[in-house]
Design a protein around this motif. Structure first.
Motif, mmCIF file in Angstrom:
data_model
loop_
_atom_site.group_PDB
_atom_site.id
_atom_site.type_symbol
_atom_site.label_atom_id
_atom_site.label_comp_id
_atom_site.label_asym_id
_atom_site.label_seq_id
_atom_site.Cartn_x
_atom_site.Cartn_y
_atom_site.Cartn_z
ATOM 1 N N GLN A 263 14.295 -9.298 10.213
ATOM 2 C CA GLN A 263 13.467 -8.551 9.265
ATOM 3 C C GLN A 263 13.255 -7.116 9.713
ATOM 4 O O GLN A 263 13.396 -6.806 10.891
ATOM 5 N N CYS A 264 12.930 -6.261 8.762
ATOM 6 C CA CYS A 264 12.497 -4.905 9.098
ATOM 7 C C CYS A 264 11.342 -4.621 8.130
ATOM 8 O O CYS A 264 11.565 -4.300 6.969
ATOM 9 N N ASP A 265 10.129 -4.801 8.616
ATOM 10 C CA ASP A 265 8.958 -4.749 7.733
ATOM 11 C C ASP A 265 8.398 -3.346 7.596
ATOM 12 O O ASP A 265 8.652 -2.473 8.415
ATOM 13 N N TYR A 266 7.611 -3.190 6.559
ATOM 14 C CA TYR A 266 6.917 -1.922 6.340
ATOM 15 C C TYR A 266 5.430 -2.230 6.324
ATOM 16 O O TYR A 266 4.968 -3.035 5.512
ATOM 17 N N LEU A 267 4.715 -1.619 7.234
ATOM 18 C CA LEU A 267 3.283 -1.907 7.361
ATOM 19 C C LEU A 267 2.480 -0.897 6.547
ATOM 20 O O LEU A 267 2.565 0.312 6.781
ATOM 21 N N LYS A 268 1.692 -1.413 5.596
ATOM 22 C CA LYS A 268 0.843 -0.513 4.800
ATOM 23 C C LYS A 268 -0.564 -0.507 5.395
ATOM 24 O O LYS A 268 -1.100 -1.567 5.704
ATOM 25 N N VAL B 237 1.250 3.850 -0.156
ATOM 26 C CA VAL B 237 2.412 3.524 0.679
ATOM 27 C C VAL B 237 2.736 4.662 1.650
ATOM 28 O O VAL B 237 3.355 4.460 2.684
ATOM 29 N N ARG B 238 2.249 5.865 1.316
ATOM 30 C CA ARG B 238 2.634 7.044 2.103
ATOM 31 C C ARG B 238 2.181 6.983 3.564
ATOM 32 O O ARG B 238 2.848 7.501 4.437
ATOM 33 N N ASN B 239 1.019 6.387 3.806
ATOM 34 C CA ASN B 239 0.590 6.400 5.211
ATOM 35 C C ASN B 239 0.945 5.100 5.938
ATOM 36 O O ASN B 239 0.366 4.765 6.956
ATOM 37 N N GLY B 240 1.948 4.425 5.422
ATOM 38 C CA GLY B 240 2.448 3.230 6.109
ATOM 39 C C GLY B 240 3.528 3.589 7.114
ATOM 40 O O GLY B 240 3.858 4.757 7.288
ATOM 41 N N GLU B 241 4.044 2.562 7.783
ATOM 42 C CA GLU B 241 5.110 2.840 8.747
ATOM 43 C C GLU B 241 6.089 1.671 8.832
ATOM 44 O O GLU B 241 5.711 0.529 8.559
ATOM 45 N N VAL B 242 7.320 1.979 9.216
ATOM 46 C CA VAL B 242 8.332 0.935 9.365
ATOM 47 C C VAL B 242 8.156 0.278 10.728
ATOM 48 O O VAL B 242 7.938 0.961 11.727
ATOM 49 N N GLU B 243 8.246 -1.045 10.739
ATOM 50 C CA GLU B 243 8.185 -1.757 12.011
ATOM 51 C C GLU B 243 9.603 -1.992 12.495
ATOM 52 O O GLU B 243 10.273 -2.925 12.077
ATOM 53 N N MET B 244 10.070 -1.126 13.355
ATOM 54 C CA MET B 244 11.466 -1.157 13.788
ATOM 55 C C MET B 244 11.684 -2.079 14.979
ATOM 56 O O MET B 244 12.818 -2.336 15.369
ATOM 57 N N GLN B 245 10.576 -2.556 15.541
ATOM 58 C CA GLN B 245 10.666 -3.194 16.854
ATOM 59 C C GLN B 245 11.625 -4.402 16.889
ATOM 60 O O GLN B 245 12.486 -4.475 17.765
ATOM 61 N N ALA B 246 11.502 -5.310 15.893
ATOM 62 C CA ALA B 246 12.344 -6.519 15.900
ATOM 63 C C ALA B 246 13.818 -6.125 15.823
ATOM 64 O O ALA B 246 14.678 -6.667 16.521
#
Ligand SMILES: NC(=O)c1ccc[n+]([C@@H]2O[C@H](COP(=O)([O-])OP(=O)(O)OC[C@H]3O[C@@H](n4cnc5c(N)ncnc54)[C@H](O)[C@@H]3O)[C@@H](O)[C@H]2O)c1
Length: 540
Positions: free
Chosen positions: A138-143, A149-158
């Motif tokens: 998965q590659c999630d987007y944290l809101k 949605v603008r101040n969210g971030e991508v969770e690249m760790q996995a």
């Protein structure tokens, strides 16, 4: 906790350090034998919604010339408390994903038990055996805020750690196919440098053979076909990677009927996925304002949409219901915007429509909750302490997938307003977003953070018995267009409730005849986008 529990409640002990070498040797033996028999070895990383079925599709393929199985697939799943159970289940021939598609269970069973072309494991070391690695993590987007949605971030760790692990183990000539929906630029500007560095440390002179091809899988009755018998877009980091990915996908997918589109660079296929889903999110969001317009001005938006759809150029217009869920549409535009800044390095703000569409879709459910309040007021009841039945927890009709469903926002908003919630869904056994809201869909990801008083939602269990669910409800919300709900007879519904109730149609489910019947039975009816109800009431 040193065990992992399957959704059916089966407990599996997590592997210990000493188990790894033994597990690797067991799989190496099987893999060496298969290689001797001429099989290609494919490792699929991540046995989730996509990876488990993709792994089975690859394992089920036969050589187009000989008609014999040609690929031995090793599914690698990280042994987390949350997901380890998928490994022993799959190794018993049981699908680790719940699917409405009747093809999924027999296909996994056939590949594991009869053809012996599919096996699952926890040890990353099997990557060393692979000719092809397919990445389906998965590659999630944290809101961080509801409706922003603008101040969210991508969770690249996995994903980043998966790239590292792959580079540590693979043979230099193995093809690495990234199927995960990624922030554009990931293949060339994230995966490549991580892997290249590790290759150099390992003394490997050649570049990693990276390719990208995104999934268009749709949960539901055509789950398998939406992977195997559907068009694919792909790309490679260089000529060799491009040729290898074309060859692989031609071997495992039905590309004769659904030809591949090969794009020049990975950033193009990565962008194609994001634009494809942002387009869909946008045309859905666009109808939100017209739904409100219709509701306030005596217009039935459902009939308006049907009238417009007759025109072939407008045939993909659909009513958004109480919000747009599923795993992809709420996040994919965010991946694109985040990449523009954090991978590609731009500072300006070019995105207007994409974030607006996601924000509208994410918050549309709150309006459904307001209609419940208003319909109850018509029945002279306050929302606080009212018994509200939600019909449908999933994100779309006739599937059991609850990820980011509009119903979740409806439930959370109603709960905040003090309502008592019960839920019915014929396809959903557990609504994990509520039952396990401290850890689902990930730590810190729950939408409970955006609402008050959410703790009691943990107690909710999805009901299957319609009459029991209806009994004594003050309000009934038609939240998803599941087939059984379209067929419900108003007289029987009111009889099962035991009194007239507030009826809320959030998905254009009720026909005019049914709305009239509910009104005749003494119910108050409110519906998203359906401003003609007062006219139907006046005509009584
Ligand atoms: N589900 C859909 O409907 C859908 C549709 C199109 C595209 N996609 C995309 O496909 C990708 C995968 O989605 P999904 O729905 O299968 O997600 P998922 O969360 O169901 O599955 C991901 C799996 O990968 C495992 N995993 C994570 N890191 C790992 C590692 N290092 N090694 C081994 N396993 C690891 C997780 O434990 C999990 O089981 C996402 O990018 C998603 O956007 C999903």
């Amino acid at each position: 906790m040193n065990y992992s529990i399957s959704p059916e409640g089966e407990k599996f002990k997590l592997p210990e350090e000493k188990d790894y070498e033994h597990e690797f040797l067991r799989i190496k033996k099987l893999s060496d034998q298969k290689r001797k028999e001429g099989y290609e070895i494919v490792v699929v990383m991540g046995l989730g919604f996509v990876g488990a079925v993709m792994a089975a599709i690859v394992a089920d393929t036969v050589d187009k010339k000989t008609g014999k199985p040609a690929k031995f697939v090793i599914g690698v799943q990280r042994p987390s408390v949350r997901s380890f159970w998928k490994i022993p289940l799959l190794n018993k021939g049981i699908a680790p994903v719940k699917a409405e598609d009747p093809e999924v269970d027999p296909m996994i069973n056939r590949c594991v038990m009869q053809k012996k072309t599919l096996i699952a494991t926890f040890t990353d070391k099997v990557l060393s055996l692979a000719d092809v690695v397919v990445v389906d993590v998965q590659c999630d987007y944290l809101k961080n805020e509801l409706g922003n949605v603008r101040n969210g971030e991508v969770e690249m760790q996995a994903l980043e750690s998966a790239f590292g692990v792959i580079a540590e183990y693979i043979q230099p000539g193995a093809l690495v196919l990234i199927e995960t929906t990624v922030a554009p630029g990931t293949t060339e500007q994230v995966a490549y440098p991580i892997m290249r560095k590790i290759f150099q440390r390992r003394g490997i002179k050649t570049a990693p053979l990276l390719a990208h091809s995104y999934e268009r899988v749709m949960p539901g009755r055509n789950y398998v076909a939406s992977i195997r018998d559907f068009w694919r877009v792909c790309s490679g980091i260089n000529k060799e990677a491009r040729e290898r990915v074309e060859k692989f996908l031609n071997e495992v997918l039905n590309t004769e009927k659904f030809p591949l589109t090969v794009l020049d660079r990975p950033i193009e296929s990565e962008t194609a996925k994001i634009v494809e889903n942002s387009y869909r999110a946008t045309i859905l969001a666009f109808l939100d304002e017209w739904s409100l317009f219709a509701e306030r001005n005596g217009v039935d938006i459902i009939k308006v949409i049907q009238a417009i759809k007759v025109r072939p150029t407008h045939s993909n217009m659909i009513f958004p219901g109480p919000g747009i869920g599923g795993y992809c549409l709420p996040k994919d535009g965010g991946l694109g915007m985040w990449a523009y800044k954090h991978i590609l390095g731009f500072d300006d703000n070019i995105f207007k429509i994409t974030p607006m569409a996601i924000d509208i879709n994410d918050t549309r459910g709150t309006h459904a909750a307001q209609l419940v309040r208003d319909a109850l007021r018509l029945m002279h009841k306050p929302i606080a302490a009212a018994e509200v039945l939600i019909l449908g927890a999933s994100y779309r009709e006739d599937v059991g997938d609850t990820r980011y469903s509009g119903s979740e926002i409806v439930v959370r908003k109603l709960t905040e307003m003090g309502a008592e919630i019960r839920v019915h869904d014929p396809y959903v056994d557990h609504w994990w977003e509520l039952e396990n809201q401290d850890s689902y869909p990930g730590h810190g990801h729950s939408k409970k953070a955006f609402f008050r008083n959410q703790e009691k939602l943990k107690e909710i269990r999805v009901q299957k018995d319609m009459n029991r669910s209806l009994a004594n409800a003050d309000a009934v919300v038609f939240a998803v267009r599941h087939e059984p709900y379209v067929e419900l007879d108003p007289k029987k519904v009111v009889k099962a409730i035991g009194k007239p109730a507030a009826i809320i149609d959030a998905f254009g489910i009720l026909s005019d005849e049914k709305i009239k019947e509910y009104l005749d039975l003494g119910c108050a009816v409110k519906a998203m986008g359906r401003g003609h109800i007062s006219r139907l009431r006046d005509k009584k």
